[in-house]
Design a protein around this motif. Structure first.
Motif, short mmCIF file in Angstrom:
data_model
loop_
_atom_site.label_atom_id
_atom_site.label_comp_id
_atom_site.label_asym_id
_atom_site.label_seq_id
_atom_site.Cartn_x
_atom_site.Cartn_y
_atom_site.Cartn_z
N ALA A 24 0.83 -1.06 0.16
CA ALA A 24 -0.05 -0.13 -0.09
C ALA A 24 0.98 1.30 -0.04
N ASN A 25 1.99 1.16 0.76
CA ASN A 25 2.72 2.37 0.75
C ASN A 25 3.48 2.50 -0.56
N GLU A 26 4.04 1.62 -1.23
CA GLU A 26 4.50 1.87 -2.61
C GLU A 26 3.44 2.18 -3.49
N ASP A 27 2.42 1.54 -3.61
CA ASP A 27 1.21 1.95 -4.47
C ASP A 27 1.08 3.48 -4.31
N ARG A 28 1.16 3.99 -3.12
CA ARG A 28 0.84 5.55 -2.92
C ARG A 28 2.02 6.45 -3.24
N ILE A 29 2.90 6.04 -3.44
CA ILE A 29 4.29 6.72 -3.97
C ILE A 29 4.11 6.57 -5.47
N TYR A 30 3.89 5.60 -5.79
CA TYR A 30 3.75 5.50 -7.58
C TYR A 30 2.58 6.11 -8.07
N ALA A 31 1.58 6.26 -7.20
CA ALA A 31 0.46 6.97 -7.76
C ALA A 31 0.53 8.53 -7.66
N ALA A 32 1.62 8.71 -6.58
CA ALA A 32 1.88 10.27 -6.36
C ALA A 32 2.80 10.74 -7.44
N LEU A 33 3.46 9.94 -7.92
CA LEU A 33 4.63 10.06 -8.98
C LEU A 33 3.67 10.76 -10.32
N GLU A 34 2.68 9.96 -10.42
CA GLU A 34 1.73 10.07 -11.79
C GLU A 34 0.94 11.36 -11.57
N LEU A 35 0.59 11.94 -10.53
CA LEU A 35 -0.27 13.19 -10.35
C LEU A 35 0.46 14.35 -10.53
N PRO A 36 -0.42 15.14 -11.47
CA PRO A 36 0.26 16.53 -11.54
C PRO A 36 0.42 17.44 -10.29
N HIS A 56 9.14 19.06 1.90
CA HIS A 56 7.94 19.80 1.67
C HIS A 56 7.09 18.69 0.54
N VAL A 57 7.82 18.16 -0.13
CA VAL A 57 7.13 17.15 -1.15
C VAL A 57 6.59 15.97 -0.28
N GLY A 58 7.35 15.45 0.74
CA GLY A 58 6.86 14.28 1.56
C GLY A 58 5.54 14.85 2.27
N LYS A 59 5.51 16.02 2.84
CA LYS A 59 4.47 16.60 3.65
C LYS A 59 3.22 16.62 2.72
N SER A 60 3.46 17.37 1.54
CA SER A 60 2.12 17.67 0.82
C SER A 60 1.58 16.29 0.17
N LYS A 93 6.70 12.84 -11.27
CA LYS A 93 7.78 12.45 -11.64
C LYS A 93 8.69 13.00 -12.61
N SER A 94 7.96 13.90 -13.60
CA SER A 94 8.56 14.67 -14.53
C SER A 94 9.26 16.07 -13.81
N ALA A 95 8.36 16.51 -12.77
CA ALA A 95 8.92 17.70 -12.20
C ALA A 95 10.25 17.21 -11.33
N LEU A 96 10.09 16.16 -10.63
CA LEU A 96 11.32 15.91 -9.69
C LEU A 96 12.43 15.42 -10.74
N ALA A 97 12.28 14.82 -12.05
CA ALA A 97 13.45 14.46 -13.00
C ALA A 97 14.10 15.67 -13.25
N LEU A 98 13.21 16.84 -13.88
CA LEU A 98 14.08 17.95 -14.27
C LEU A 98 14.55 18.72 -13.08
#
Length: 627
Positions: A278-290, A308-312, A345-350
């Protein structure tokens, strides 16, 4: 430190009081009771009540007795209980806390005994007072231990009913034995049909994908063997957990592939997860969200951005300070960056690109690290691809393994996506195909590329005009197929784990094919003899490390073992040309030929097909296009 090699982490255990409630004994024989009471008073009642209480106490399951019984249970059960406890989630917030104190806190939290291997720690230069600093919420005990121990280059294993903190080198010498039931995956049916998955192919997939250098074929300590539907594995605790996760992920992906058949699957990948899914699913889902929160930073320390990212997003995010220090990038490095409505995921990569950093999902956390470190933290995914490897023109049965082409798909992936990142050319990644599933161990970045590639391929295939009935599998349709049957030496490359395994320890089946025993069907019909080959010419043997078959000598084998009654007339024929067999037959017979060649392990037997009008003088209309 304590005396001897090990230092036991102290922990408290609250013992519950034992209470036994019983009902008073009531006699139903009134005359006898009256007689007893008249002679002995209340003594019989007291004796009966005492006996009832004693019997009840002996039969009542006592928490203390259960605890004592647990101490003497088999090691496998003790390990299973500890691992089960460690699945519960925990919160940790420590700053410069000594290693021993941190482990003591976890011992109390999970009610498990923890030992510190002081000798191994001393050899590594790690003391019990080594400070640990970390903060996370809601992750499993397994991931919590790995996250806390990784910065000090330690790991853990479970042995003798205790959890031991030690070094990776010491852990490799403490292998555990575990048996996995794979009878639902490996077919052992007796008959002519080849099972979709053989025991060897499953073992090769596991040893190719999961830390290849840790298995005995490549000089590692691990061993894996098959017996009557069971896989017995001798490996470290960490790899045992990955083997269990692999089998679970493969079963799920295989089920999705089989249910989808020739159609594209609704679920395109299944991840191997060791910790809390569940924790990993939540991270991967968050990476796909704008990004819909404040993502505008000016000279902001990297560590503040991470928090800041973790808390948000309410996920655990970590800066891998050890590896960043090696690169000369600190957690306080200022960053200026702004983004909105981009996927995270795109914002972090950049953002990380300017710092020459990347991110991985590890230990139920999003971890900021270096590209070099990410290559040591590969993830495994199983992709259902039965719709891509099964050809409806070659078979009406989507599960017909003889009509599955994994090689072309694997070649497309490894040649176009990060070509230098694969094991065969010295990279870290591994890939294999099995029963409708493409199994890949790679970095997160390459997995994203694979998902994109498979989506593009499926979109193009689906956009093609619907095949008419003549293009689909017709068992009576005549087709001309070119089967390449002679072994060709491949180009020089780093041997794969599976090829090394095959070279080092050939299976009984392989040995039997290389030298058919006297009295076998092939030996009896074709006279094998001296050279170990078909006919008088020694038609097959070992050439360049692979099995080689002379096309001319295979003609009699095919005609006598595959539908012998079907080879009369002008519509069908079989000819040897160079290193190929050109065979014109019905689609149903071609299916049997492929099954035979698979049993004989004829290399590269899948070939090109031509329509009957263009090659073979008409008659039957052929199959249309390449087969």
């Amino acid at each position: 430190m304590g005396q001897g090699r090990y230092w036991l982490v102290k922990f408290s255990r609250e013992r519950r009081a034992v209470s036994i409630k019983t009902k008073p004994y009531v006699s139903t024989t009134k005359p006898l009771a009256s007689n007893l009471f008249s002679r002995f008073g209340l003594l019989p009642l007291a004796i009966c009540l005492w006996a009832t209480l004693l019997a009840s106490a002996m039969l009542q399951p006592s928490p203390l007795r259960a605890e004592e019984k647990a101490k003497h249970s088999p090691p496998a059960q003790k390990k299973a209980r500890i691992l089960e406890k460690l699945q519960a989630t925990t919160d940790v917030n420590i700053v410069e806390t000594p290693l021993a104190d941190a482990m003591n806190a976890l011992a109390q939290e999970y009610d498990i005994p923890i030992f510190l291997d002081t000798k191994a720690l001393d050899d590594l230069g790690v003391s019990l007072d080594t400070p640990l600093t970390d903060h996370f919420q809601g992750i499993s005990g397994v991931s919590a231990l790995r996250r806390l121990l990784r910065p000090v280059e330690l790991t853990f294993l479970i042995k003798h009913g205790v959890l031991m903190i030690t070094t990776p080198e010491e852990a490799e010498t403490q292998l555990g034995l575990k048996t996995y039931d794979v009878s639902d995956l490996v077919s052992e049916e007796v008959g002519d049909e080849e099972p979709a998955i053989s025991a060897d192919s499953l073992i090769i997939a596991i040893t190719t994908i999961i830390t290849p250098d840790s298995w005995d074929e490549l000089g590692g300590p691990g061993v894996i063997e098959y017996f009557r539907g069971l896989l017995t594995v001798s490996q470290t605790d960490e790899i045992q957990q990955r083997v269990a996760g692999f089998l679970k992920a493969f079963r799920a992906a295989r089920g999705i592939a089989h249910a989808s058949g020739f159609e594209a699957p609704a679920v395109v990948d299944v991840r191997l997860v060791v910790g809390n899914r569940a924790n990993e699913d939540r991270i991967y889902a968050a990476l796909e969200l704008p990004v819909d929160f404040d993502f505008d930073f000016v000279d902001t320390p990297l560590d503040e951005i991470v928090q800041h990212v973790g808390k948000s997003l309410e996920i655990n995010v970590l800066v891998d300070t050890n590896t960043l220090d090696d690169l000369g990038v600190g957690a306080e490095t200022p960053v200026t960056f702004a983004a909105s409505q981009l996927p995270l995921k795109s914002a972090l990569a950049l953002l990380l690109q300017e710092l020459e950093l990347t991110f991985v999902v590890r230990d139920e956390s999003l971890v900021i690290t270096t590209p070099e470190e990410s290559e040591t933290q590969l993830t495994t995914r199983c992709y259902p691809v039965l719709d891509l490897v099964a050809d409806a023109r070659r078979t009406a049965d989507v599960l017909d393994a003889t009509a599955h082409d994994y090689d072309s798909l694997i070649e497309m992936v490894t040649a176009t996506l990060s070509p230098d990142a694969w094991y065969e050319v010295g990279g870290p990644g591994a890939i294999d195909g099995l029963d409708g599933v493409l199994i890949v161990s790679q970095t997160g970045e390459v997995h994203e590329q694979i998902l994109d590639l498979l989506a593009q391929v499926r979109a193009k295939l689906q956009s093609r005009p619907t095949e008419n009935a003549a293009q689909k599998f017709d068992p009576l349709a005549m087709k001309l197929v070119a089967y390449r049957v002679r072994y060709s030496q491949p180009r020089a490359a780093t041997p794969t784990p599976s090829s090394k395994a095959a070279a080092k320890k050939p299976t009984t089946k392989e040995q039997g094919q290389a030298a058919p025993p006297t009295g076998s069907p092939i030996q009896a019909q074709f006279g094998g003899g001296g050279g170990g080959g078909f006919g008088g010419g020694g038609g097959f043997g070992i050439t360049g490390g692979g099995v080689s078959y002379a096309p001319v000598e295979l003609i009699d084998v095919v005609m006598q073992l595959v539908a012998p009654e079907s080879w009369g007339g002008d519509a069908v024929y079989i000819h040897a040309v160079s290193d190929m067999l050109l065979i014109r037959q019905t689609s149903a017979v071609h299916k049997e030929i492929r099954a035979l060649f698979k049993k004989l392990e004829v290399p590269g037997y899948a070939g090109g097909g031509f329509n009957g009008a263009a090659f073979g003088g008409g008659g039957g209309g052929g199959g249309g296009g390449f087969f």
